[in-house]
Design a protein around this motif. Structure first.
Motif, mmCIF file in Angstrom:
data_model
loop_
_atom_site.group_PDB
_atom_site.id
_atom_site.type_symbol
_atom_site.label_atom_id
_atom_site.label_comp_id
_atom_site.label_asym_id
_atom_site.label_seq_id
_atom_site.Cartn_x
_atom_site.Cartn_y
_atom_site.Cartn_z
ATOM 1 N N ASN A 87 0.608 -1.453 0.444
ATOM 2 C CA ASN A 87 0.073 -0.212 0.261
ATOM 3 C C ASN A 87 0.660 1.358 -0.142
ATOM 4 O O ASN A 87 0.327 2.088 0.417
ATOM 5 N N LEU A 88 2.491 0.514 -0.161
ATOM 6 C CA LEU A 88 2.989 2.468 -0.245
ATOM 7 C C LEU A 88 2.892 2.911 1.106
ATOM 8 O O LEU A 88 3.419 4.408 1.093
ATOM 9 N N ARG A 89 3.124 2.244 1.997
ATOM 10 C CA ARG A 89 3.168 3.427 3.324
ATOM 11 C C ARG A 89 4.099 3.065 3.896
ATOM 12 O O ARG A 89 5.051 4.007 4.577
ATOM 13 N N THR A 90 5.047 2.160 3.414
ATOM 14 C CA THR A 90 6.639 2.696 4.000
ATOM 15 C C THR A 90 7.361 1.351 2.577
ATOM 16 O O THR A 90 6.829 0.549 1.917
ATOM 17 N N GLY A 91 8.615 1.373 2.463
ATOM 18 C CA GLY A 91 9.384 0.417 1.318
ATOM 19 C C GLY A 91 10.489 1.548 1.178
ATOM 20 O O GLY A 91 10.465 2.654 1.259
ATOM 21 N N THR A 92 11.141 1.264 0.792
ATOM 22 C CA THR A 92 12.827 1.736 -0.061
ATOM 23 C C THR A 92 13.295 1.747 -1.351
ATOM 24 O O THR A 92 11.985 0.157 -1.940
ATOM 25 N N LEU A 93 13.416 2.167 -2.408
ATOM 26 C CA LEU A 93 13.139 2.426 -3.717
ATOM 27 C C LEU A 93 14.942 3.243 -4.559
ATOM 28 O O LEU A 93 15.197 4.234 -3.098
ATOM 29 N N ASP A 94 15.652 2.308 -4.656
ATOM 30 C CA ASP A 94 17.074 2.622 -5.100
ATOM 31 C C ASP A 94 16.956 3.028 -6.903
ATOM 32 O O ASP A 94 16.715 2.220 -7.518
ATOM 33 N N VAL A 95 17.360 4.628 -6.789
ATOM 34 C CA VAL A 95 17.607 4.952 -8.223
ATOM 35 C C VAL A 95 18.750 5.091 -8.466
ATOM 36 O O VAL A 95 19.465 6.371 -7.561
ATOM 37 N N HIS A 96 19.215 4.940 -9.427
ATOM 38 C CA HIS A 96 20.302 5.869 -10.693
ATOM 39 C C HIS A 96 20.270 6.659 -11.661
ATOM 40 O O HIS A 96 19.415 6.534 -11.796
ATOM 41 N N ALA A 97 20.937 7.918 -11.849
ATOM 42 C CA ALA A 97 20.377 8.979 -12.608
ATOM 43 C C ALA A 97 21.856 9.433 -13.058
ATOM 44 O O ALA A 97 22.158 9.466 -12.414
ATOM 45 N N SER A 98 22.356 9.894 -14.266
ATOM 46 C CA SER A 98 23.191 10.385 -14.359
ATOM 47 C C SER A 98 22.597 11.781 -14.386
ATOM 48 O O SER A 98 22.163 12.232 -13.799
ATOM 49 N N GLN A 99 23.994 12.225 -14.348
ATOM 50 C CA GLN A 99 24.091 13.808 -13.498
ATOM 51 C C GLN A 99 23.614 15.087 -14.298
ATOM 52 O O GLN A 99 22.733 15.673 -12.902
ATOM 53 N N THR A 100 23.367 14.718 -15.239
ATOM 54 C CA THR A 100 22.579 16.268 -15.698
ATOM 55 C C THR A 100 20.660 16.254 -15.148
ATOM 56 O O THR A 100 19.741 16.513 -14.962
ATOM 57 N N ILE A 101 20.296 14.746 -15.363
ATOM 58 C CA ILE A 101 18.379 14.484 -14.965
ATOM 59 C C ILE A 101 18.689 14.309 -13.355
ATOM 60 O O ILE A 101 18.102 15.369 -12.433
ATOM 61 N N ALA A 102 19.765 14.009 -12.517
ATOM 62 C CA ALA A 102 20.162 13.682 -10.716
ATOM 63 C C ALA A 102 19.781 15.102 -10.628
ATOM 64 O O ALA A 102 19.177 15.619 -9.882
ATOM 65 N N ASN A 103 20.783 16.124 -10.867
ATOM 66 C CA ASN A 103 20.960 17.754 -10.475
ATOM 67 C C ASN A 103 19.354 18.361 -10.841
ATOM 68 O O ASN A 103 19.684 19.034 -10.383
ATOM 69 N N TYR A 104 19.141 18.777 -12.363
ATOM 70 C CA TYR A 104 17.949 19.485 -12.338
ATOM 71 C C TYR A 104 17.212 19.316 -13.235
ATOM 72 O O TYR A 104 15.969 19.958 -12.973
ATOM 73 N N TRP A 105 16.695 17.903 -13.109
ATOM 74 C CA TRP A 105 15.323 16.995 -13.584
ATOM 75 C C TRP A 105 15.186 16.350 -12.477
ATOM 76 O O TRP A 105 13.427 16.153 -11.712
ATOM 77 N N LEU A 106 15.326 15.681 -11.917
ATOM 78 C CA LEU A 106 14.572 14.394 -10.385
ATOM 79 C C LEU A 106 14.320 15.257 -9.379
ATOM 80 O O LEU A 106 13.532 14.751 -8.994
#
Length: 289
Positions: A87-106
């Motif tokens: 039900n999405l009340r708890t949990g962990t999500l691991d995300v990897h992203a390249s620099q431009t997306i990680a710093n400016y879009w995500l």
């Protein structure tokens, strides 16, 4: 020993009565009796004594009752955790992203997702296209975000946004040959980065061989490129989003190269299971482009 056997034993031990336990469990007395006997026979231990017309726990039975009740309580906690995960009340999500997306879009999407699902912890790791793809393939990340396209049969890719790559130079730098790329001195990102691969693809579309560029320096981050190009003497290619503030304040100038828009791409493994947080965040990113 099965979970059902533990439930039957506890119900019988708490009541010290086969028929009452059977009624509570909606089983027949013979089924309850058979379950208790199966436990006793398998482990060669006596759990109940017949005293008069009733039954009483033996010493071994009292020991098992304590352990069994703790086990059943732990199962209930585990069931609650699974329900919260689903039900999405708890949990962990691991995300990897390249620099431009990680710093400016995500960041804006991560913040919005966190407000909607405060119990979900998102772990973000920043890399380049190559490291992000490897993380998703190896299962270190459920979702990956890169710039441009990737030909990897193990991964499913979908476009979540678009961006434009621009060539910039220090505003104080005189450039006489805006359209003669071969005469410019370049600062580039490392091989494996989305920025570099998109640039090389764009140059190839213009009929230019990226290998012929006069590359004076290779740096591992967008911030390093920005710092270096502002010192003058070289040009570099970066996201229009990244350079806009420096163009507006007069530190950088955009050269007249018309590159096609590039894609921001979400990656996930085609065969690995996705958790509920991963599925929800993927949908969130497609909605909040």
């Amino acid at each position: 020993m099965t979970f059902e056997q533990l439930v039957i034993f506890v119900a019988t031990a708490e009541r010290e009565h086969l028929t009452q336990a059977a009624t509570a469990l909606r089983l027949t007395p013979s089924a309850v009796s058979a379950s208790i006997k199966a436990l006793e026979n398998f482990y060669a231990v006596k759990l109940f004594d017949r005293v008069g017309r009733g039954i009483q726990l033996t010493r071994e039975g009292r020991v098992l009752l304590k352990e069994a009740k703790e086990t059943l309580a732990r199962v209930k906690v585990t069931e609650a955790v699974l329900a919260e995960l689903g039900n999405l009340r708890t949990g962990t999500l691991d995300v990897h992203a390249s620099q431009t997306i990680a710093n400016y879009w995500l960041p804006a999407r991560l913040l919005g997702f966190s407000k909607d699902y405060p119990g979900i912890r998102v772990n973000l790791t920043i890399g380049n296209t190559a490291t992000v793809a490897a993380a998703v393939i190896d299962g270190e990340a459920e979702l990956g975000f890169i710039e441009g396209d990737l030909d990897e049969p193990r991964l499913a890719a979908s476009t979540i946004a678009s961006d434009k790559l621009v060539v910039v130079v220090s505003a104080d730098e005189p450039v006489q040959h805006d359209h003669e790329i071969g005469k410019l001195k370049w600062i580039m990102r490392e091989r494996g980065s989305g920025t570099r691969s998109v640039l090389e693809g764009a140059l190839s579309e213009l009929g230019l061989d990226p290998q012929t560029l006069d590359v004076r320096m290779v740096l591992p981050s967008n911030e390093a490129l920005l710092s270096a190009v502002r010192q003058g003497g070289c040009v570099t290619a970066l996201s229009e989003t990244i350079v806009s503030p420096f163009v507006e304040n007069g530190q950088l100038r955009v050269l007249d190269f018309n590159f096609s828009p590039r894609r921001f791409t979400l990656l996930r493994h085609k065969e690995r299971h996705r958790t509920a947080p991963a599925r929800e965040f993927e949908a969130y990113c497609h909605v909040h482009r």
